[in-house]
Write a protein that holds these residues in place. Structure first.
Motif, PDB file in Angstrom:
ATOM      1  N   PRO A  38      26.040  84.414 -12.141  1.00 21.64           N
ATOM      2  CA  PRO A  38      26.296  85.604 -11.332  1.00 21.64           C
ATOM      3  C   PRO A  38      27.073  86.702 -12.047  1.00 21.64           C
ATOM      4  O   PRO A  38      27.081  87.844 -11.597  1.00 21.64           O
ATOM      5  N   TRP A  39      27.735  86.377 -13.146  1.00 19.68           N
ATOM      6  CA  TRP A  39      28.612  87.355 -13.788  1.00 19.68           C
ATOM      7  C   TRP A  39      27.875  88.153 -14.860  1.00 19.68           C
ATOM      8  O   TRP A  39      27.041  87.632 -15.592  1.00 19.68           O
ATOM      9  N   ASP A  40      28.206  89.429 -14.946  1.00 19.06           N
ATOM     10  CA  ASP A  40      27.665  90.277 -15.998  1.00 19.06           C
ATOM     11  C   ASP A  40      28.665  91.409 -16.262  1.00 19.06           C
ATOM     12  O   ASP A  40      29.539  91.685 -15.438  1.00 19.06           O
ATOM     13  N   ILE A  41      28.541  92.037 -17.408  1.00 19.96           N
ATOM     14  CA  ILE A  41      29.396  93.155 -17.780  1.00 19.96           C
ATOM     15  C   ILE A  41      28.515  94.235 -18.381  1.00 19.96           C
ATOM     16  O   ILE A  41      27.725  93.973 -19.295  1.00 19.96           O
ATOM     17  N   ALA A  42      28.647  95.442 -17.867  1.00 23.13           N
ATOM     18  CA  ALA A  42      27.971  96.601 -18.448  1.00 23.13           C
ATOM     19  C   ALA A  42      29.011  97.471 -19.131  1.00 23.13           C
ATOM     20  O   ALA A  42      30.135  97.615 -18.641  1.00 23.13           O
ATOM     21  N   PHE A  43      28.639  98.029 -20.267  1.00 18.55           N
ATOM     22  CA  PHE A  43      29.553  98.930 -20.968  1.00 18.55           C
ATOM     23  C   PHE A  43      28.749  99.868 -21.848  1.00 18.55           C
ATOM     24  O   PHE A  43      27.582  99.613 -22.175  1.00 18.55           O
ATOM     25  N   GLY A  44      29.384 100.970 -22.207  1.00 18.69           N
ATOM     26  CA  GLY A  44      28.688 101.944 -23.037  1.00 18.69           C
ATOM     27  C   GLY A  44      29.560 103.128 -23.357  1.00 18.69           C
ATOM     28  O   GLY A  44      30.747 103.174 -23.011  1.00 18.69           O
ATOM     29  N   GLY A  45      28.966 104.107 -23.992  1.00 21.40           N
ATOM     30  CA  GLY A  45      29.695 105.303 -24.383  1.00 21.40           C
ATOM     31  C   GLY A  45      28.741 106.451 -24.604  1.00 21.40           C
ATOM     32  O   GLY A  45      27.512 106.281 -24.597  1.00 21.40           O
ATOM     33  N   ALA A  46      29.288 107.648 -24.777  1.00 23.07           N
ATOM     34  CA  ALA A  46      28.458 108.831 -24.956  1.00 23.07           C
ATOM     35  C   ALA A  46      29.232 109.908 -25.681  1.00 23.07           C
ATOM     36  O   ALA A  46      30.474 109.949 -25.657  1.00 23.07           O
ATOM     37  N   GLU A  70      32.256  97.991 -17.030  1.00 24.52           N
ATOM     38  CA  GLU A  70      31.957  97.668 -15.633  1.00 24.52           C
ATOM     39  C   GLU A  70      31.618  96.189 -15.447  1.00 24.52           C
ATOM     40  O   GLU A  70      30.477  95.779 -15.637  1.00 24.52           O
ATOM     41  N   PRO A  71      32.568  95.344 -15.059  1.00 27.60           N
ATOM     42  CA  PRO A  71      32.251  93.962 -14.675  1.00 27.60           C
ATOM     43  C   PRO A  71      31.461  93.936 -13.370  1.00 27.60           C
ATOM     44  O   PRO A  71      31.726  94.728 -12.455  1.00 27.60           O
ATOM     45  N   ARG A  72      30.507  92.988 -13.300  1.00 27.16           N
ATOM     46  CA  ARG A  72      29.640  92.875 -12.125  1.00 27.16           C
ATOM     47  C   ARG A  72      29.549  91.420 -11.680  1.00 27.16           C
ATOM     48  O   ARG A  72      29.566  90.513 -12.521  1.00 27.16           O
ATOM     49  N   TYR A  73      29.423  91.240 -10.370  1.00 29.27           N
ATOM     50  CA  TYR A  73      29.216  89.900  -9.824  1.00 29.27           C
ATOM     51  C   TYR A  73      28.001  89.937  -8.905  1.00 29.27           C
ATOM     52  O   TYR A  73      27.984  90.648  -7.896  1.00 29.27           O
ATOM     53  N   ASN A  74      26.970  89.175  -9.270  1.00 31.77           N
ATOM     54  CA  ASN A  74      25.738  89.129  -8.489  1.00 31.77           C
ATOM     55  C   ASN A  74      25.824  87.998  -7.470  1.00 31.77           C
ATOM     56  O   ASN A  74      25.673  86.828  -7.816  1.00 31.77           O
ATOM     57  N   TYR A 103      36.769 102.789 -10.230  1.00 34.01           N
ATOM     58  CA  TYR A 103      35.823 102.768  -9.128  1.00 34.01           C
ATOM     59  C   TYR A 103      35.385 101.341  -8.812  1.00 34.01           C
ATOM     60  O   TYR A 103      35.618 100.409  -9.582  1.00 34.01           O
ATOM     61  N   GLY A 104      34.747 101.184  -7.671  1.00 39.18           N
ATOM     62  CA  GLY A 104      34.237  99.876  -7.275  1.00 39.18           C
ATOM     63  C   GLY A 104      33.363 100.012  -6.053  1.00 39.18           C
ATOM     64  O   GLY A 104      33.483 100.983  -5.288  1.00 39.18           O
ATOM     65  N   GLY A 105      32.462  99.021  -5.865  1.00 40.48           N
ATOM     66  CA  GLY A 105      31.575  99.099  -4.717  1.00 40.48           C
ATOM     67  C   GLY A 105      30.617  97.938  -4.630  1.00 40.48           C
ATOM     68  O   GLY A 105      30.809  96.880  -5.238  1.00 40.48           O
ATOM     69  N   ILE A 106      29.541  98.166  -3.893  1.00 41.16           N
ATOM     70  CA  ILE A 106      28.543  97.143  -3.607  1.00 41.16           C
ATOM     71  C   ILE A 106      27.166  97.761  -3.760  1.00 41.16           C
ATOM     72  O   ILE A 106      26.951  98.932  -3.397  1.00 41.16           O
ATOM     73  N   ARG A 107      26.222  96.983  -4.311  1.00 46.97           N
ATOM     74  CA  ARG A 107      24.860  97.462  -4.533  1.00 46.97           C
ATOM     75  C   ARG A 107      23.847  96.476  -3.928  1.00 46.97           C
ATOM     76  O   ARG A 107      23.432  95.534  -4.600  1.00 46.97           O
ATOM     77  N   PRO A 108      23.451  96.688  -2.685  1.00 47.29           N
ATOM     78  CA  PRO A 108      22.396  95.849  -2.103  1.00 47.29           C
ATOM     79  C   PRO A 108      21.016  96.433  -2.394  1.00 47.29           C
ATOM     80  O   PRO A 108      20.854  97.653  -2.524  1.00 47.29           O
TER      81      PRO A 108
END
Length: 327
Positions: A38-46, A70-74, A103-108
């Motif tokens: 369930p765990w994932d991490i997104a990261f990047g730059g510009a 951005e850590p994520r939990y599915n 920031y933080g939230g939910i993505r259904p």
């Protein structure tokens, strides 16, 4: 005799085939399903030549760099929770040089329809007094929370604020995606004025074969939005409005083309608003606003700013996720 022999052979063949068909087949064991992590991490730059936020430059039309984590939990394949931290280099009138976002939230997700609901905090550390306060030498003679500029503009030392947001996208097919966005703040840029931003978006992704087998992808996207703003507190008052100014609402739009290769994206975009230079100056307190011919009801000094005008943006970014790119 010969006929009997042939008949017996045929019967044996038919019987053998029927018997073989009735024999139970040995089941082939299916490979085990991959474990669900369930765990994932997104990261990047510009890096970009201009940091534009809702049609308004945050970097004085100068280059800016950005990064996010951005850590994520599915919870399931259709429900994701996330928190994030990002930052951009800026150039504000109060001398703040960085924007830090928490920031933080939910993505259904419901089939082709996806939602993103959350809270976004904009922090601007380093806000300080002006270097050019008359006779001040960098001091703030009236308030430690005030910056005074030579062009007559003023800005609070702390302009941090937060928004709640809801975003929805609908994937029509492999090529087309459309979206709706809504953001609301009770105290936009700590000005005392509420802010509400709504926009519609569209994106066309070209077929993967457009550049042959090179691995390069292409898309075209655009957005049209409107920013509504309330009335500031008395800090930003002018003689005609001693209790605060009603900021001008405005429309903003952008359109661009992007090219992708592996984890990299090059985005080339045009952005603009319908804010005139006088109302832009009242909204941004631009440190390089100039002139005296841009008089509006909320901008009696006539100073004008180009921070809300047409701009071209070139942005090179990279985006990775641990589960996809770092395995």
């Amino acid at each position: 005799m010969k006929k009997l022999t042939l008949l017996a052979t045929a019967l044996a063949m038919v019987t053998g085939s029927a018997f073989a068909a009735d024999m139970p087949l040995k089941a082939v064991k299916a490979p085990p399903a991959p474990a669900f992590d369930p765990w994932d991490i997104a990261f990047g730059g510009a890096i970009m030549n201009d940091y534009i936020f809702r049609g308004v430059t945050q970097s004085n039309h100068k280059p800016s760099v950005a990064a996010y984590f951005e850590p994520r939990y599915n919870v399931t394949k259709d429900l994701q929770l996330y928190v994030g931290l990002s930052g951009e280099s800026i150039s504000f009138a109060n001398r703040a040089a960085a924007e830090i976002d928490v920031y933080g939230g939910i993505r259904p997700t419901f089939g082709a329809f996806a939602l993103d609901i959350g809270v976004w905090g904009y922090l601007y550390p380093g806000g300080n007094c002006a270097d050019n306060v008359p006779g001040g030498g960098g001091s703030c003679p009236v308030s430690a929370n005030t910056i005074f500029l030579a062009n007559g503009n003023v800005m609070k030392k702390d302009v941090s604020f937060f928004e709640v947001y809801g975003k929805g996208t609908y994937t029509i097919n492999d090529n087309w995606v459309i979206g709706l966005n809504e953001y609301y703040s009770p105290n936009f840029l700590n000005s005392g004025a509420w802010g509400d931003y709504a926009s519609i978006t569209a994106k066309y992704t070209a077929p993967s074969t457009i550049f042959g087998s090179s691995g390069v992808g292409m898309y075209v996207s655009g957005e049209f939005g409107r920013q509504w703003l309330g009335t500031s507190d008395s800090f930003y008052a002018v003689p005609a409005f001693p209790n605060g100014i009603k900021y001008a609402d405005y429309n903003t739009w952008n359109i661009g083309v992007g090219f992708t290769y592996k984890v990299f994206t090059l985005d080339l975009r045009y952005s603009d608003t319908d804010l005139n230079k006088g109302n832009c100056n009242a909204f941004t307190s631009a440190f390089n606003g100039s002139g005296s011919n841009n008089v509006t009801a909320i901008n009696p000094t006539g100073v004008g700013s180009n921070w809300c005008g047409a701009a071209g943006i070139a942005k090179l970014s990279f985006d990775l996720t641990a589960m996809t790119n770092l395995k």
